[in-house]
Design a protein around this motif. Sequence first.
Motif, PDB file in Angstrom:
ATOM      1  N   GLY A  85      11.745  12.687 -27.186  1.00  0.00           N
ATOM      2  CA  GLY A  85      13.031  12.411 -26.560  1.00  0.00           C
ATOM      3  C   GLY A  85      14.170  12.805 -27.490  1.00  0.00           C
ATOM      4  N   SER A  87      16.367  10.766 -28.843  1.00  0.00           N
ATOM      5  CA  SER A  87      16.450   9.802 -29.939  1.00  0.00           C
ATOM      6  C   SER A  87      15.154   9.870 -30.735  1.00  0.00           C
ATOM      7  CB  SER A  87      16.624   8.383 -29.402  1.00  0.00           C
ATOM      8  OG  SER A  87      17.786   8.285 -28.630  1.00  0.00           O
ATOM      9  N   THR A  90      11.329   8.484 -29.838  1.00  0.00           N
ATOM     10  CA  THR A  90      11.138   8.247 -28.404  1.00  0.00           C
ATOM     11  C   THR A  90      10.405   9.427 -27.775  1.00  0.00           C
ATOM     12  OG1 THR A  90      13.253   9.239 -27.781  1.00  0.00           O
ATOM     13  CG2 THR A  90      13.244   6.874 -28.243  1.00  0.00           C
ATOM     14  N   GLU A  91       9.715   9.154 -26.697  1.00  0.00           N
ATOM     15  CA  GLU A  91       9.002  10.175 -25.943  1.00  0.00           C
ATOM     16  C   GLU A  91       9.176   9.906 -24.457  1.00  0.00           C
ATOM     17  OE1 GLU A  91       5.195  11.620 -28.454  1.00  0.00           O
ATOM     18  OE2 GLU A  91       4.952   9.747 -27.359  1.00  0.00           O
TER      19      GLU A  91
END
Length: 147
Positions: A85, A87, A90-91
């Motif tokens: 992601g 951030s 994150t994913e």
Amino acid sequence: MHRSTLRTLAVIAPFLLLTACAGSKPTTKVKAQLITGTWTGPDNEKLTFAADRTFTASNLGSENLAPQKCADTPSDGGWAFYAPGKSQGTEFSDKSAASGSWIAVVFHGAAEDCRFDLAVVDKGKALCATDDRDAPCSLDVKFTRSS
């Protein structure tokens, strides 16, 4: 530090490392083409992945998958690799990701409550069902390619 303390640590450290790694399997990043096809589990559970990121499933009501609210009735859904992601740390599941080592499976219809992810293990030769990202084979169901 005292010599006896150092000796004790030297003896205990390898066991602590072994314990920390017990049950975990390294995942392998693979391309989507290696996922497409039919994969079979130890109790005849079946997942068939298509290139268009859809799948069909059957016999998922086995003892190990039952707590995940999976059923024996044939079902279908969509799949995607997890991708990083924006951030850090994150994913998210991304149907356009060309490769990955973790697969999100989302069931439709009567099986929509069935929840687990798949970890690509054994150098891409197996997919492990998991409900814990820290333990890729936590559900003890390993799928191997049958076609």
